[in-house]
Design an enzyme around this catalytic site. Structure first.
Site, PDB file in Angstrom:
ATOM      1  N   ASN A   1       0.916  -1.156  -0.024  1.00 54.36           N
ATOM      2  CA  ASN A   1       0.085   0.235   0.001  1.00 54.36           C
ATOM      3  C   ASN A   1       0.832   1.071  -0.121  1.00 54.36           C
ATOM      4  O   ASN A   1       2.075   1.035  -0.159  1.00 54.36           O
ATOM      5  CB  ASN A   1      -0.754  -0.042   1.193  1.00 54.36           C
ATOM      6  CG  ASN A   1      -0.227  -0.020   2.494  1.00 54.36           C
ATOM      7  OD1 ASN A   1       0.536   0.938   2.934  1.00 54.36           O
ATOM      8  ND2 ASN A   1      -0.435  -1.262   3.311  1.00 54.36           N
TER       9      ASN A   1
ATOM     10  N   PHE B   1      -3.164   3.168  15.481  1.00 53.12           N
ATOM     11  CA  PHE B   1      -3.622   4.055  14.402  1.00 53.12           C
ATOM     12  C   PHE B   1      -4.829   3.696  13.518  1.00 53.12           C
ATOM     13  O   PHE B   1      -4.931   2.331  13.470  1.00 53.12           O
ATOM     14  CB  PHE B   1      -2.333   4.402  13.475  1.00 53.12           C
ATOM     15  CG  PHE B   1      -1.353   5.634  13.943  1.00 53.12           C
ATOM     16  CD1 PHE B   1      -0.840   5.404  15.163  1.00 53.12           C
ATOM     17  CD2 PHE B   1      -1.591   7.081  13.326  1.00 53.12           C
ATOM     18  CE1 PHE B   1       0.030   6.412  15.592  1.00 53.12           C
ATOM     19  CE2 PHE B   1      -0.670   8.104  13.758  1.00 53.12           C
ATOM     20  CZ  PHE B   1      -0.143   7.818  14.969  1.00 53.12           C
TER      21      PHE B   1
ATOM     22  N   PRO C   1      -2.529 -11.648  10.444  1.00 53.66           N
ATOM     23  CA  PRO C   1      -2.517 -11.408  11.891  1.00 53.66           C
ATOM     24  C   PRO C   1      -2.755 -10.186  12.091  1.00 53.66           C
ATOM     25  O   PRO C   1      -2.227  -9.416  11.555  1.00 53.66           O
ATOM     26  CB  PRO C   1      -1.400 -12.059  12.432  1.00 53.66           C
ATOM     27  CG  PRO C   1      -0.499 -12.192  11.163  1.00 53.66           C
ATOM     28  CD  PRO C   1      -1.083 -12.322  10.072  1.00 53.66           C
ATOM     29  N   ASP C   2      -3.637  -9.862  13.121  1.00 55.84           N
ATOM     30  CA  ASP C   2      -3.646  -8.349  13.583  1.00 55.84           C
ATOM     31  C   ASP C   2      -2.543  -8.112  14.618  1.00 55.84           C
ATOM     32  O   ASP C   2      -2.796  -8.667  15.854  1.00 55.84           O
ATOM     33  CB  ASP C   2      -5.053  -7.997  14.148  1.00 55.84           C
ATOM     34  CG  ASP C   2      -5.085  -6.488  14.347  1.00 55.84           C
ATOM     35  OD1 ASP C   2      -4.399  -5.948  14.900  1.00 55.84           O
ATOM     36  OD2 ASP C   2      -6.131  -5.940  13.777  1.00 55.84           O
ATOM     37  N   ILE C   3      -1.535  -7.632  14.399  1.00 57.12           N
ATOM     38  CA  ILE C   3      -0.342  -7.532  15.232  1.00 57.12           C
ATOM     39  C   ILE C   3      -0.861  -6.801  16.536  1.00 57.12           C
ATOM     40  O   ILE C   3      -0.496  -7.044  17.426  1.00 57.12           O
ATOM     41  CB  ILE C   3       0.797  -6.786  14.702  1.00 57.12           C
ATOM     42  CG1 ILE C   3       1.257  -7.397  13.287  1.00 57.12           C
ATOM     43  CG2 ILE C   3       1.958  -6.568  15.483  1.00 57.12           C
ATOM     44  CD1 ILE C   3       2.101  -6.803  12.381  1.00 57.12           C
TER      45      ILE C   3
ATOM     46  N   LYS D   1     -12.891   1.440  16.385  1.00 60.66           N
ATOM     47  CA  LYS D   1     -11.519   0.485  16.266  1.00 60.66           C
ATOM     48  C   LYS D   1     -10.697   0.441  17.531  1.00 60.66           C
ATOM     49  O   LYS D   1     -10.188  -0.488  18.037  1.00 60.66           O
ATOM     50  CB  LYS D   1     -10.655   1.252  15.031  1.00 60.66           C
ATOM     51  CG  LYS D   1      -9.624   0.442  14.649  1.00 60.66           C
ATOM     52  CD  LYS D   1      -8.846   0.907  13.459  1.00 60.66           C
ATOM     53  CE  LYS D   1      -9.993   0.606  12.083  1.00 60.66           C
ATOM     54  NZ  LYS D   1      -9.359   0.990  10.771  1.00 60.66           N
TER      55      LYS D   1
ATOM     56  N   LYS E   1      -9.691  -2.835  19.096  1.00 61.15           N
ATOM     57  CA  LYS E   1      -8.487  -3.388  19.109  1.00 61.15           C
ATOM     58  C   LYS E   1      -8.017  -3.696  20.591  1.00 61.15           C
ATOM     59  O   LYS E   1      -6.956  -4.251  20.694  1.00 61.15           O
ATOM     60  CB  LYS E   1      -7.515  -2.371  18.589  1.00 61.15           C
ATOM     61  CG  LYS E   1      -7.648  -1.990  16.813  1.00 61.15           C
ATOM     62  CD  LYS E   1      -6.809  -2.940  16.137  1.00 61.15           C
ATOM     63  CE  LYS E   1      -7.189  -2.662  14.612  1.00 61.15           C
ATOM     64  NZ  LYS E   1      -6.456  -3.547  13.672  1.00 61.15           N
TER      65      LYS E   1
END
Ligand code: C5P
Length: 403
Positions: A213, A332, A310-312, A346, A350
């Site tokens: 990206n 962020f 994976p969502d770090i 979010k 998270k």
């Protein structure tokens, strides 16, 4: 704004080829809003003229303790009393040895000796041949100068004017400037160990293609730099970006989300703060071809299937909660619209105390940004500014939450 703006620095030059870098340093300091008073030893004048240094600093240069321009004929007292710091660059082996012994047979060393030791810090940037630098006498002097409260900057490594290669070069002007900015910055994050992720990730399709990206990494690098300036020990896990490592920051380069996760998991146990600025790719191709996928002329396109990365941040935050750890996690969110609503949702999803929202398309690759800090009490805006200024404000905000 630079931590140096409005400061008055006495820039001392002793004799060394690196004096040419002091011209650059002088110019950079003036540009940063510093008034610079140059003092040169006789040896320094063999390498650089007082005329050049006067032109760059905009002030007459002092070279002698007998300078009649001072009404009381005490340049060493007057100059040192006005200074916010004395910076000796280059500091030759001989000059450091003289400092160590309290020698005072010319203006620069006399002024260093005469400075009010509690009010006027002395910072030296050594410059010499590698054998001179590694000589036990020099190393002894460096250790003793540090014990005496002198701030001895690192030396650089590489080709030397004498034709040899090794340690002992004076730091480049911009490196000294960066160290001086860090020196004057309030140490609000002293004792903290900050782990930052930055940049995009790259998810390979085959050996020559992949998806990524437009994240430039600038915000994360600015945060790492601001945290280091504020006195933290900083590790920066960077996706593929073309940015210089901030001085004093340990950098680990990774490519994919899974590599980023591994690097974060390896470092997070030592960290007290985790700031996830990276734009991690949400998905990766479910398989990676070993060889380049060829176009066979039939018009058929390859069928790509994706799996979720994976969502770090969520992984790290959950594991810290499970261990009742006190890791402070900051996420962020780059959104294209409804920033407050998305950032609020979010933050909860998270499981982090602080979520920083920004408008993704407006900030990717830019030097400017605007941030929205969302916590359980509401939201606070950090208005439009440079990413570096915003990073300093964000680190200040985090420091307040930690204290
Ligand atoms: O879910 P989204 O990508 O919008 O979340 C953004 C936040 O989560 C950022 O802090 C980002 O660094 C982090 N993140 C992560 N791992 C992912 C996706 C996002 O750490 N796989």
């Amino acid at each position: 704004m630079s931590t140096l703006a409005g400061k008055h620095i006495v820039l001392g030059l002793s004799g060394g080829v690196a004096a040419f870098k002091s011209a650059e340093l002088c110019r950079a300091l003036v540009k940063a809003g510093v008034t610079v008073q140059v003092v040169m030893t006789e040896a320094a004048e063999h390498f650089m003229t007082a005329v050049t240094m006067q032109a760059l600093s905009g002030r007459p240069v002092y070279t002698s303790q007998w300078d009649p321009r001072e009404a009381n004929n005490m340049a060493h007292i007057n100059l040192s009393r006005e200074a916010d710091a004395i910076v000796v660059a280059p500091a030759s082996a001989d000059f450091m040895s003289k400092l160590l012994h309290g020698g005072a047979d010319e203006l620069l060393s006399l002024m260093c000796l005469a400075r009010p030791i509690d009010k006027v810090p002395l910072i030296v940037a050594p410059a010499m041949n590698r054998e001179m630098w590694s000589n036990p006498a020099t190393q002894r002097n460096v250790a003793q100068l540090k014990a005496d409260g002198v701030h001895v900057l690192d030396v650089g490594q590489g080709d030397q004017a004498c034709g040899e290669t090794g340690d002992g070069r004076m730091l480049e002007a911009e490196e000294i400037l960066e160290d001086l900015m860090a020196f004057f910055a309030p140490k609000r994050m002293a004792g903290q160990r900050v782990l930052v992720t930055a940049g995009p990730t790259y998810e390979a399709i085959d050996p020559v293609r992949g998806i990524t990206n437009l994240s430039s990494g600038k915000m994360g690098f600015a945060i790492a730099r601001a945290a280091r300036m504020a006195g933290a020990e900083v590790t920066l896990v960077a996706g593929p970006v073309h940015l210089a490592t901030p001085r004093g920051v340990q950098r680990i380069d990774v490519r994919s989300a899974r590599q980023m996760l591994d690097a974060v998991l390896a470092g997070v146990d030592d960290a007290s703060v985790f700031v996830a600025t990276a734009a991690v790719a949400d998905w990766r191709p479910d398989t990676q071809a070993d060889q380049k996928i060829k176009k066979d002329g039939s018009g058929q396109t390859p069928a790509l299937r994706f799996v979720e990365n994976p969502d770090i941040l969520a992984t790290v935050a959950a594991s810290s909660r499970a261990r009742s750890g006190d890791l402070f996690c900051v996420g962020f969110a780059a959104e294209s619209h409804d920033l407050l609503a998305h950032a609020t949702a979010k933050r909860i999803r998270k499981g982090v105390p602080l979520l920083v929202g920004n408008i993704g398309p407006a900030t990717f690759g830019q030097d400017d940004n605007a941030l929205l800090l969302v916590d359980d009490a509401g939201a606070r805006e950090l208005p439009h500014g440079s990413k570096q200024d915003l990073a300093v404000q964000l680190i200040d905000d985090i420091a307040r939450r930690l204290s």
